[in-house]
Design a protein around this motif. Sequence first.
Motif, mmCIF file in Angstrom:
data_model
loop_
_atom_site.group_PDB
_atom_site.id
_atom_site.type_symbol
_atom_site.label_atom_id
_atom_site.label_comp_id
_atom_site.label_asym_id
_atom_site.label_seq_id
_atom_site.Cartn_x
_atom_site.Cartn_y
_atom_site.Cartn_z
ATOM 1 N N VAL A 41 -1.120 -6.268 -2.165
ATOM 2 C CA VAL A 41 -0.341 -6.994 -3.316
ATOM 3 C C VAL A 41 0.235 -8.151 -2.947
ATOM 4 O O VAL A 41 1.165 -8.283 -1.943
ATOM 5 C CB VAL A 41 0.698 -5.997 -3.746
ATOM 6 C CG1 VAL A 41 1.515 -6.676 -4.995
ATOM 7 C CG2 VAL A 41 0.582 -4.421 -4.082
ATOM 8 N N GLY A 42 -0.591 -9.269 -3.027
ATOM 9 C CA GLY A 42 -0.196 -10.361 -2.612
ATOM 10 C C GLY A 42 -0.183 -10.442 -1.074
ATOM 11 O O GLY A 42 -1.094 -10.144 -0.506
ATOM 12 N N ARG A 43 0.818 -10.860 -0.286
ATOM 13 C CA ARG A 43 1.028 -10.836 1.136
ATOM 14 C C ARG A 43 1.340 -9.508 1.548
ATOM 15 O O ARG A 43 1.757 -9.337 2.864
ATOM 16 C CB ARG A 43 1.701 -12.072 1.621
ATOM 17 C CG ARG A 43 1.088 -13.342 1.158
ATOM 18 C CD ARG A 43 2.264 -14.386 1.254
ATOM 19 N NE ARG A 43 1.832 -15.422 2.229
ATOM 20 C CZ ARG A 43 2.999 -16.352 2.843
ATOM 21 N NH1 ARG A 43 4.167 -16.201 1.934
ATOM 22 N NH2 ARG A 43 2.582 -16.832 3.786
ATOM 23 N N ASP A 44 1.762 -8.653 0.650
ATOM 24 C CA ASP A 44 2.477 -7.331 1.228
ATOM 25 C C ASP A 44 1.325 -6.157 1.038
ATOM 26 O O ASP A 44 0.187 -6.318 0.231
ATOM 27 C CB ASP A 44 3.598 -7.023 0.274
ATOM 28 C CG ASP A 44 4.707 -6.508 1.085
ATOM 29 O OD1 ASP A 44 4.344 -5.876 1.995
ATOM 30 O OD2 ASP A 44 5.848 -6.159 0.401
ATOM 31 N N LYS A 45 1.586 -4.970 1.372
ATOM 32 C CA LYS A 45 1.016 -3.780 1.180
ATOM 33 C C LYS A 45 1.926 -2.457 0.789
ATOM 34 O O LYS A 45 3.031 -2.486 1.327
ATOM 35 C CB LYS A 45 0.057 -3.437 2.494
ATOM 36 C CG LYS A 45 -0.832 -4.531 2.923
ATOM 37 C CD LYS A 45 -1.879 -3.752 3.924
ATOM 38 C CE LYS A 45 -2.919 -4.892 4.028
ATOM 39 N NZ LYS A 45 -3.815 -4.450 5.009
ATOM 40 N N ILE A 46 1.420 -1.830 -0.479
ATOM 41 C CA ILE A 46 2.165 -0.722 -0.630
ATOM 42 C C ILE A 46 1.648 0.380 -0.405
ATOM 43 O O ILE A 46 0.410 0.476 -0.150
ATOM 44 C CB ILE A 46 2.271 -0.950 -2.446
ATOM 45 C CG1 ILE A 46 3.235 0.170 -2.862
ATOM 46 C CG2 ILE A 46 0.978 -0.615 -2.951
ATOM 47 C CD1 ILE A 46 4.058 0.100 -3.970
ATOM 48 N N ASP A 47 2.272 1.382 0.000
ATOM 49 C CA ASP A 47 1.907 2.481 0.762
ATOM 50 C C ASP A 47 0.721 3.095 -0.060
ATOM 51 O O ASP A 47 -0.507 3.668 0.867
ATOM 52 C CB ASP A 47 3.032 3.493 1.176
ATOM 53 C CG ASP A 47 4.123 2.807 2.082
ATOM 54 O OD1 ASP A 47 3.675 2.124 3.082
ATOM 55 O OD2 ASP A 47 5.125 3.079 1.758
ATOM 56 N N ILE A 48 0.976 3.815 -1.189
ATOM 57 C CA ILE A 48 -0.272 4.382 -2.093
ATOM 58 C C ILE A 48 -0.302 3.836 -3.309
ATOM 59 O O ILE A 48 0.797 3.645 -4.039
ATOM 60 C CB ILE A 48 0.192 5.890 -2.284
ATOM 61 C CG1 ILE A 48 0.253 6.529 -0.711
ATOM 62 C CG2 ILE A 48 -0.926 6.470 -2.948
ATOM 63 C CD1 ILE A 48 0.471 7.969 -0.733
ATOM 64 N N VAL A 49 -1.563 3.686 -3.801
ATOM 65 C CA VAL A 49 -1.713 3.213 -5.301
ATOM 66 C C VAL A 49 -2.766 4.111 -6.008
ATOM 67 O O VAL A 49 -3.778 4.383 -5.251
ATOM 68 C CB VAL A 49 -2.290 1.679 -5.268
ATOM 69 C CG1 VAL A 49 -2.684 1.375 -6.755
ATOM 70 C CG2 VAL A 49 -1.123 0.736 -5.011
ATOM 71 N N VAL A 50 -2.552 4.626 -7.161
ATOM 72 C CA VAL A 50 -3.177 5.357 -7.882
ATOM 73 C C VAL A 50 -3.709 4.833 -8.975
ATOM 74 O O VAL A 50 -3.038 4.267 -9.922
ATOM 75 C CB VAL A 50 -2.445 6.828 -8.485
ATOM 76 C CG1 VAL A 50 -3.543 7.714 -9.187
ATOM 77 C CG2 VAL A 50 -1.850 7.498 -7.023
ATOM 78 N N GLN A 51 -5.208 4.801 -9.090
ATOM 79 C CA GLN A 51 -5.832 4.034 -10.432
ATOM 80 C C GLN A 51 -5.673 2.790 -10.704
ATOM 81 O O GLN A 51 -5.442 2.450 -11.808
ATOM 82 C CB GLN A 51 -5.529 5.188 -11.473
ATOM 83 C CG GLN A 51 -6.293 6.377 -11.683
ATOM 84 C CD GLN A 51 -7.748 6.443 -11.806
ATOM 85 O OE1 GLN A 51 -8.192 6.540 -10.545
ATOM 86 N NE2 GLN A 51 -8.303 6.453 -12.942
ATOM 87 N N ASP A 52 -4.961 2.080 -9.651
ATOM 88 C CA ASP A 52 -4.833 0.709 -9.771
ATOM 89 C C ASP A 52 -3.583 0.448 -10.649
ATOM 90 O O ASP A 52 -3.248 -0.617 -10.910
ATOM 91 C CB ASP A 52 -5.910 -0.139 -10.261
ATOM 92 C CG ASP A 52 -7.166 -0.015 -9.268
ATOM 93 O OD1 ASP A 52 -6.840 -0.356 -8.111
ATOM 94 O OD2 ASP A 52 -8.215 -0.239 -9.504
#
Length: 156
Positions: free
Chosen positions: A59-70
């Motif tokens: 997400v941009g310059r960051d990362k989220i741990d888990i994403v479901v179905q965007d």
Amino acid sequence: MVLDKIGDFFTSPAEKVDRLLEKWEPERECKTEKQFEKSLAEFLRKECPKYKVQQQYGVGRDKIDIVVQDKVAIEIKNKFKTKSEFQRLIGQIEYYSKNFEKLFIVICGDADHDLLREVKKYVETKNDWEEVIKVYWLKGGDNKGKSKLHKFLFEI
């Protein structure tokens, strides 16, 4: 069983993830944030084989741990004990809540109760976010050594 499958047809990804978070019991060996992330992602993939479950979603310059179905984001925090961790989480909440339909914060392990109250207070002040953000705290264990997930957002 058939009713569950029919019901799931009408269930949004956010509702499904919310229900599954209530059922998730990470392995006893989970000690780090990465281990909790892996455990939860595997559980979601097993329970929702038709859903796209991604770890370390950019997400941009960051990362989220888990994403479901965007659409549904899950940020995991382990041993949430310092003011700097709280401030980082607030920044992540601000950023991620604008990019996803629903954001779940899962705090694992020991946590500072004052910081948990501050998270609760912060989320409650964002009236328009009440339907967007939900916070869980995975704490302690039962007599079988398994951790239990407790909703604390309105209970602490």
